[in-house]
Scaffold this active site. Sequence first.
Site, short mmCIF file in Angstrom:
data_model
loop_
_atom_site.label_atom_id
_atom_site.label_comp_id
_atom_site.label_asym_id
_atom_site.label_seq_id
_atom_site.Cartn_x
_atom_site.Cartn_y
_atom_site.Cartn_z
N ARG A 158 0.80 -1.24 0.00
CA ARG A 158 0.00 0.00 0.00
C ARG A 158 0.83 1.29 0.00
O ARG A 158 0.29 2.39 -0.09
CB ARG A 158 -0.97 0.00 1.19
CG ARG A 158 -2.17 -0.89 0.95
CD ARG A 158 -3.01 -1.06 2.19
NE ARG A 158 -2.37 -1.95 3.15
CZ ARG A 158 -2.66 -1.98 4.46
NH1 ARG A 158 -3.56 -1.16 4.95
NH2 ARG A 158 -2.05 -2.82 5.26
N GLN B 95 14.55 -13.93 4.70
CA GLN B 95 13.34 -14.77 4.62
C GLN B 95 12.92 -14.72 3.16
O GLN B 95 12.33 -13.73 2.71
CB GLN B 95 12.25 -14.21 5.53
CG GLN B 95 11.02 -15.11 5.60
CD GLN B 95 9.82 -14.41 6.22
OE1 GLN B 95 9.75 -13.18 6.29
NE2 GLN B 95 8.85 -15.18 6.67
N TYR C 116 8.76 -4.93 15.14
CA TYR C 116 8.43 -4.80 13.72
C TYR C 116 9.23 -3.63 13.14
O TYR C 116 9.27 -2.54 13.72
CB TYR C 116 6.94 -4.48 13.53
CG TYR C 116 5.97 -5.63 13.75
CD1 TYR C 116 6.40 -6.90 14.12
CD2 TYR C 116 4.61 -5.42 13.56
CE1 TYR C 116 5.49 -7.93 14.30
CE2 TYR C 116 3.69 -6.45 13.73
CZ TYR C 116 4.14 -7.71 14.12
OH TYR C 116 3.23 -8.72 14.30
C1 UD1 Z 1 0.33 -9.00 12.74
C2 UD1 Z 1 -0.21 -9.90 13.84
C3 UD1 Z 1 -1.47 -9.29 14.42
C4 UD1 Z 1 -1.22 -7.90 14.93
C5 UD1 Z 1 -0.61 -7.05 13.81
C6 UD1 Z 1 -0.16 -5.72 14.35
C7 UD1 Z 1 0.39 -12.17 13.25
C8 UD1 Z 1 -0.08 -13.45 12.65
N1 UD1 Z 1 -0.50 -11.20 13.29
O1 UD1 Z 1 -0.65 -8.97 11.72
O2 UD1 Z 1 -1.96 -10.10 15.49
O3 UD1 Z 1 -2.42 -7.31 15.39
O4 UD1 Z 1 0.56 -7.69 13.26
O5 UD1 Z 1 0.25 -4.89 13.28
O6 UD1 Z 1 1.51 -12.09 13.68
N2 UD1 Z 1 6.66 -9.96 8.32
C9 UD1 Z 1 7.78 -10.64 7.90
N3 UD1 Z 1 7.64 -11.82 7.26
C10 UD1 Z 1 6.43 -12.38 7.01
C11 UD1 Z 1 5.28 -11.68 7.45
C12 UD1 Z 1 5.43 -10.48 8.10
O7 UD1 Z 1 8.90 -10.17 8.10
O8 UD1 Z 1 6.41 -13.45 6.43
C13 UD1 Z 1 6.82 -8.67 9.02
C14 UD1 Z 1 6.25 -7.51 8.25
O9 UD1 Z 1 7.24 -6.92 7.44
C15 UD1 Z 1 5.80 -6.58 9.37
C16 UD1 Z 1 5.45 -7.54 10.50
O10 UD1 Z 1 6.10 -8.74 10.23
O11 UD1 Z 1 6.85 -5.73 9.80
C17 UD1 Z 1 3.96 -7.74 10.63
O12 UD1 Z 1 3.47 -8.25 9.43
P1 UD1 Z 1 2.04 -7.88 8.90
O13 UD1 Z 1 1.79 -8.59 7.65
O14 UD1 Z 1 1.86 -6.42 8.94
O15 UD1 Z 1 1.16 -8.57 10.05
P2 UD1 Z 1 -0.39 -8.58 10.17
O16 UD1 Z 1 -0.93 -9.68 9.36
O17 UD1 Z 1 -0.90 -7.21 9.94
#
Ligand code: UD1
Length: 456
Positions: free
Chosen positions: A15, A73, A100
């Site tokens: 986004r 990753q 994060y």
């Molecule tokens: C996640 C949480 C959710 C929380 C929210 C807060 C999980 C399953 N869910 O959701 O409970 O309310 O954050 O914002 O954890 N990332 C990686 N690798 C991946 C996936 C994500 O590095 O494979 C990183 C992203 O870059 C980001 C963070 O992890 O910095 C969170 O990922 P995002 O996809 O925003 O999580 P949500 O699904 O929104």
Amino acid sequence: MTITTIILAAGKGTRMCSEIPKILHKIANRSLLEHVYDMSKQLADNQIKIVYGHGAELVKENLKHLQASWIEQKQQLGTGHAVQQVTDQIGDADTVLILYGDVPLLQLTTVQALLANVGDKSLGLLTVNLTDPKGYGRIIRDSSGRVQKIVEEKDASPDEKLIKEVNTGIMAVKGGKLKSWLGQLKNNNAQGEYYLTDIIEMAVGEKIKVITNQPSTEDEVMGVNNRMQLSHLERVYQLEQAHKLMAQGVTLRDPVRFDIRGNIESLGQDIEIDINVILEGKNTIGSNVIIGANTRIKNSIIGNNVEILDNCIIEDAIIGAGSRIGPFARLRPETVLANNVHIGNFVEIKKSDVAEKSKINHLSYIGDSTVGSNVNIGAGTITCNYDGVNKFRTIIEDGAFIGSATQLVAPVTVGKNATIGAGSTITKDSPENQLTLSRVKQVSVSGWQRPVKKEK
Ligand code: UD1
Ligand code: CA
């Protein structure tokens, strides 16, 4: 306590609509990831691990100076999968802190409170109550208020969706436990992802207490997903910096029209800053300094009692005490002004030293020069320092007076107390105490008549 901080930063940030990976977008000229890094760097005995993936090349290229290990990753299969990539770098006794990379304003005190909740029989989870919890994982508690699990929005029942307490994603837990739970994660959920949040239910199953704490403001735990959020957090950050400066005795005419993109190395008292001032990089500002509106100051040292009038641009410069700059002045890199120097409107100075009490008040360019003390440089004076290939120095000794609209063709020296007649082009050294001028003698033609318009 040995801490392993894992910063999750592999996500795409669709986004943002950007070629640049989200975590490289900036707040106050520093990337989102660096904000998180700077905060976690303040924790003692801490190893930082960054899980990166999307835009890997760019991310590593831009952030290679960080003291952290980088873990790629390759496929983003969820937050649990992201943490799994670090498993073999986690010691059993470590306290693992999950952050994060796109949550830039998290405060150290909040993290310290979170870490204090970690033990062999407990883990720490940062939660927040939101009026609009949509999109977040919900915190499910039992009737006595104990956390049971986290349910993601997409997996939540209508009743669960009503819960306003959400997971910030930030947590802290002992390494040994975390590793055993990571090994048990499954992706049988609505998104087909490995959810880190599933470890909460596993912990509860093993009678590990989930202790929650909250940030002091919602903005502290807000992630950046789009440019509206980026600009919102920029303003939150800027207002915090403005408040810090005011608490130290700086008057800001309007704290919402002030930006700092860097650090102040040292700060005097009774500094007055008018609207739309930008302080960039590392600056030092003395006491009783006035900074006018629409001024940008970068990597500079400003002495006591300096007055900078409106619309100046100052970069890599040193300004001595009692000097007055502007309005509309530009001090370029390697400008060194001694005390009580006056630099006026539409004056540009580059790579030059100006000694005490000298004045360059109007419309001048002084480059690659050494200007003595008590020198007066008239309006429109230009040092011609460049022949198209090489640069040369101009030396103007103490007490010299340079008449207006003079060109000093470097290399050239104007001697002590020399006077240069207005409108001169000076190509040879001018001796001290003498008047030197190069302009053509003025003549008047008697009996001369203006031309008259021819009849057609
Ligand atoms: C996640 C949480 C959710 C929380 C929210 C807060 C999980 C399953 N869910 O959701 O409970 O309310 O954050 O914002 O954890 N990332 C990686 N690798 C991946 C996936 C994500 O590095 O494979 C990183 C992203 O870059 C980001 C963070 O992890 O910095 C969170 O990922 P995002 O996809 O925003 O999580 P949500 O699904 O929104
Ligand atoms: Ca998110």
